[in-house]
Design a protein around this motif. Sequence first.
Motif, PDB file in Angstrom:
ATOM      1  N   ILE A  90      -0.672  -6.573  12.310  1.00 16.23           N
ATOM      2  CA  ILE A  90       0.247  -5.642  11.479  1.00 16.23           C
ATOM      3  C   ILE A  90      -0.425  -4.288  12.456  1.00 16.23           C
ATOM      4  CG2 ILE A  90       0.569  -4.255   9.605  1.00 16.23           C
ATOM      5  CD1 ILE A  90      -0.231  -6.969   8.003  1.00 16.23           C
ATOM      6  N   ASP A  91       0.870  -3.665  13.192  1.00 11.27           N
ATOM      7  CA  ASP A  91       0.806  -2.532  13.816  1.00 11.27           C
ATOM      8  C   ASP A  91       0.567  -1.395  12.964  1.00 11.27           C
ATOM      9  OD1 ASP A  91      -0.006  -0.816  16.233  1.00 11.27           O
ATOM     10  OD2 ASP A  91       2.395  -0.711  16.165  1.00 11.27           O
ATOM     11  N   ASP A  92       1.364  -1.497  11.968  1.00 11.13           N
ATOM     12  CA  ASP A  92       1.746  -0.274  10.950  1.00 11.13           C
ATOM     13  C   ASP A  92       2.382  -0.824   9.700  1.00 11.13           C
ATOM     14  OD1 ASP A  92       1.756   2.411  10.197  1.00 11.13           O
ATOM     15  OD2 ASP A  92       3.904   2.473  11.072  1.00 11.13           O
ATOM     16  N   ILE A  93       2.221  -0.301   8.771  1.00  6.96           N
ATOM     17  CA  ILE A  93       2.830  -0.417   7.586  1.00  6.96           C
ATOM     18  C   ILE A  93       2.854   1.077   6.826  1.00  6.96           C
ATOM     19  CG2 ILE A  93       2.976  -0.996   5.057  1.00  6.96           C
ATOM     20  CD1 ILE A  93       1.764  -3.926   5.623  1.00  6.96           C
ATOM     21  N   CYS A  94       4.030   1.308   6.682  1.00  6.16           N
ATOM     22  CA  CYS A  94       4.443   2.884   6.092  1.00  6.16           C
ATOM     23  C   CYS A  94       5.359   2.872   4.964  1.00  6.16           C
ATOM     24  CB  CYS A  94       4.701   3.944   7.212  1.00  6.16           C
ATOM     25  SG  CYS A  94       5.035   5.397   6.837  1.00  6.16           S
ATOM     26  N   GLU A 130     -10.460   5.427  10.227  1.00  6.03           N
ATOM     27  CA  GLU A 130     -11.393   6.066   8.948  1.00  6.03           C
ATOM     28  C   GLU A 130     -11.014   7.223   8.385  1.00  6.03           C
ATOM     29  OE1 GLU A 130     -14.171   4.591   7.738  1.00  6.03           O
ATOM     30  OE2 GLU A 130     -13.838   2.947   8.954  1.00  6.03           O
ATOM     31  N   ILE A 131      -9.862   7.914   9.327  1.00  3.47           N
ATOM     32  CA  ILE A 131      -9.228   9.031   8.725  1.00  3.47           C
ATOM     33  C   ILE A 131      -8.152   8.842   7.705  1.00  3.47           C
ATOM     34  CG2 ILE A 131      -9.826  10.516  10.757  1.00  3.47           C
ATOM     35  CD1 ILE A 131      -6.861   9.864  11.757  1.00  3.47           C
ATOM     36  N   ASN A 132      -7.902   7.305   7.470  1.00  6.74           N
ATOM     37  CA  ASN A 132      -7.079   7.018   6.350  1.00  6.74           C
ATOM     38  C   ASN A 132      -7.648   6.146   5.324  1.00  6.74           C
ATOM     39  OD1 ASN A 132      -4.673   6.403   5.203  1.00  6.74           O
ATOM     40  ND2 ASN A 132      -3.479   5.822   7.123  1.00  6.74           N
ATOM     41  N   PRO A 133      -8.314   6.739   4.588  1.00  8.89           N
ATOM     42  CA  PRO A 133      -9.160   5.979   3.621  1.00  8.89           C
ATOM     43  C   PRO A 133      -8.224   5.329   2.489  1.00  8.89           C
ATOM     44  CG  PRO A 133      -9.614   8.185   3.028  1.00  8.89           C
ATOM     45  CD  PRO A 133      -8.810   8.241   4.419  1.00  8.89           C
ATOM     46  N   GLY A 134      -7.099   5.858   2.241  1.00  7.98           N
ATOM     47  CA  GLY A 134      -6.229   5.112   1.156  1.00  7.98           C
ATOM     48  C   GLY A 134      -5.475   4.026   1.879  1.00  7.98           C
ATOM     49  N   ALA A 135      -5.448   3.786   3.373  1.00 12.69           N
ATOM     50  CA  ALA A 135      -4.935   2.742   3.868  1.00 12.69           C
ATOM     51  C   ALA A 135      -5.945   1.564   3.754  1.00 12.69           C
ATOM     52  CB  ALA A 135      -4.423   2.926   5.269  1.00 12.69           C
ATOM     53  N   LYS A 136      -6.992   2.041   4.254  1.00 17.59           N
ATOM     54  CA  LYS A 136      -8.317   0.927   4.082  1.00 17.59           C
ATOM     55  C   LYS A 136      -8.546   0.454   2.749  1.00 17.59           C
ATOM     56  CE  LYS A 136     -13.154   1.100   5.367  1.00 17.59           C
ATOM     57  NZ  LYS A 136     -14.314   1.811   5.940  1.00 17.59           N
ATOM     58  N   PHE A 138      -6.147   0.044   0.312  1.00 18.84           N
ATOM     59  CA  PHE A 138      -4.803  -0.617   0.086  1.00 18.84           C
ATOM     60  C   PHE A 138      -5.313  -2.139   0.671  1.00 18.84           C
ATOM     61  CE2 PHE A 138      -1.328  -2.724   1.653  1.00 18.84           C
ATOM     62  CZ  PHE A 138      -0.450  -2.849   0.589  1.00 18.84           C
ATOM     63  N   TYR A 139      -5.571  -2.072   1.961  1.00 14.41           N
ATOM     64  CA  TYR A 139      -5.801  -3.175   2.875  1.00 14.41           C
ATOM     65  C   TYR A 139      -6.977  -4.343   1.965  1.00 14.41           C
ATOM     66  CZ  TYR A 139      -2.366  -1.817   6.010  1.00 14.41           C
ATOM     67  OH  TYR A 139      -1.259  -1.532   6.466  1.00 14.41           O
ATOM     68  N   GLN A 140      -7.935  -3.414   1.607  1.00 11.73           N
ATOM     69  CA  GLN A 140      -9.252  -4.285   0.921  1.00 11.73           C
ATOM     70  C   GLN A 140      -8.877  -4.863  -0.344  1.00 11.73           C
ATOM     71  OE1 GLN A 140     -12.172  -1.359   1.457  1.00 11.73           O
ATOM     72  NE2 GLN A 140     -13.236  -2.224   3.177  1.00 11.73           N
ATOM     73  N   SER A 141      -7.895  -3.915  -1.165  1.00 10.86           N
ATOM     74  CA  SER A 141      -7.240  -4.724  -2.251  1.00 10.86           C
ATOM     75  C   SER A 141      -6.509  -5.653  -2.217  1.00 10.86           C
ATOM     76  CB  SER A 141      -6.563  -3.323  -2.921  1.00 10.86           C
ATOM     77  OG  SER A 141      -5.308  -3.106  -2.579  1.00 10.86           O
ATOM     78  N   MET A 142      -5.755  -5.953  -1.016  1.00 13.07           N
ATOM     79  CA  MET A 142      -5.215  -7.029  -0.696  1.00 13.07           C
ATOM     80  C   MET A 142      -5.849  -8.447  -0.410  1.00 13.07           C
ATOM     81  SD  MET A 142      -2.405  -5.412  -1.521  1.00 13.07           S
ATOM     82  CE  MET A 142      -1.605  -7.280  -1.735  1.00 13.07           C
ATOM     83  N   GLY A 143      -7.196  -8.143  -0.228  1.00 16.09           N
ATOM     84  CA  GLY A 143      -8.100  -9.004   0.285  1.00 16.09           C
ATOM     85  C   GLY A 143      -8.909  -9.143   1.675  1.00 16.09           C
ATOM     86  N   MET A 144      -8.229  -8.254   2.567  1.00 15.52           N
ATOM     87  CA  MET A 144      -8.561  -7.982   3.687  1.00 15.52           C
ATOM     88  C   MET A 144     -10.045  -7.722   3.822  1.00 15.52           C
ATOM     89  SD  MET A 144      -5.340  -6.727   6.090  1.00 15.52           S
ATOM     90  CE  MET A 144      -5.800  -7.763   7.320  1.00 15.52           C
ATOM     91  N   LYS A 145     -10.828  -8.091   4.819  1.00 16.87           N
ATOM     92  CA  LYS A 145     -12.338  -7.912   5.016  1.00 16.87           C
ATOM     93  C   LYS A 145     -12.221  -7.344   6.453  1.00 16.87           C
ATOM     94  CE  LYS A 145     -13.967 -10.758   1.552  1.00 16.87           C
ATOM     95  NZ  LYS A 145     -13.176 -10.379   0.526  1.00 16.87           N
ATOM     96  N   PRO A 146     -13.265  -6.502   6.566  1.00 15.05           N
ATOM     97  CA  PRO A 146     -13.723  -5.733   8.049  1.00 15.05           C
ATOM     98  C   PRO A 146     -14.018  -6.996   8.977  1.00 15.05           C
ATOM     99  CG  PRO A 146     -14.644  -4.584   6.333  1.00 15.05           C
ATOM    100  CD  PRO A 146     -13.958  -5.560   5.633  1.00 15.05           C
TER     101      PRO A 146
END
Length: 155
Positions: A90-94, A130-136, A138-146
């Motif tokens: 996923i290159d970008d979700i906006c 890292e400058i986009n903590p809201g996106a981070k 969101f993705y973690q809430s969707m189950g994604m992991k680093p």
Amino acid sequence: MIRRANAEDVENVKKLLKQVLKVHADGRPDIFIPDTTKYTNEELIEIFNDDSKPVFVYVDKNGKAVGHAFCLIEEIKNCNNMHDMKSIYIDDICVDQNHRHQGIATALYNHVIDYAKKLECYHVTLNVWEINPGAKQFYQSMGMKPLKTTMQLII
């Protein structure tokens, strides 16, 4: 409400890309140029027509794209040290700033996941600044992991 992007979506997608760029330019002005977009109109049309780079748009009741998901299908085949696998990056979700908190990002994300399953992908990956903590978040809430950490030293 979600479909593949086409030439009629160029202007609305460019508006979304400007919103993404603003987040990046505000956070990393040393890298990103304000008030620009990642792609030209011609490049967007080329991407929209490329099945290896599907772009999905969430459209409102008037058919206007108010969110997008840029993806890239990646395949590893016949590699010496890795199993054959297909994945989606996923290159970008906006989502347009005036349409946020309505479940659109979740719908786009879930659409990409369903698409990846349909293609029998091994996984879905993305990068988050890292400058986009809201996106981070969101993705973690969707189950994604680093998966990995990228380090940088500006010289």
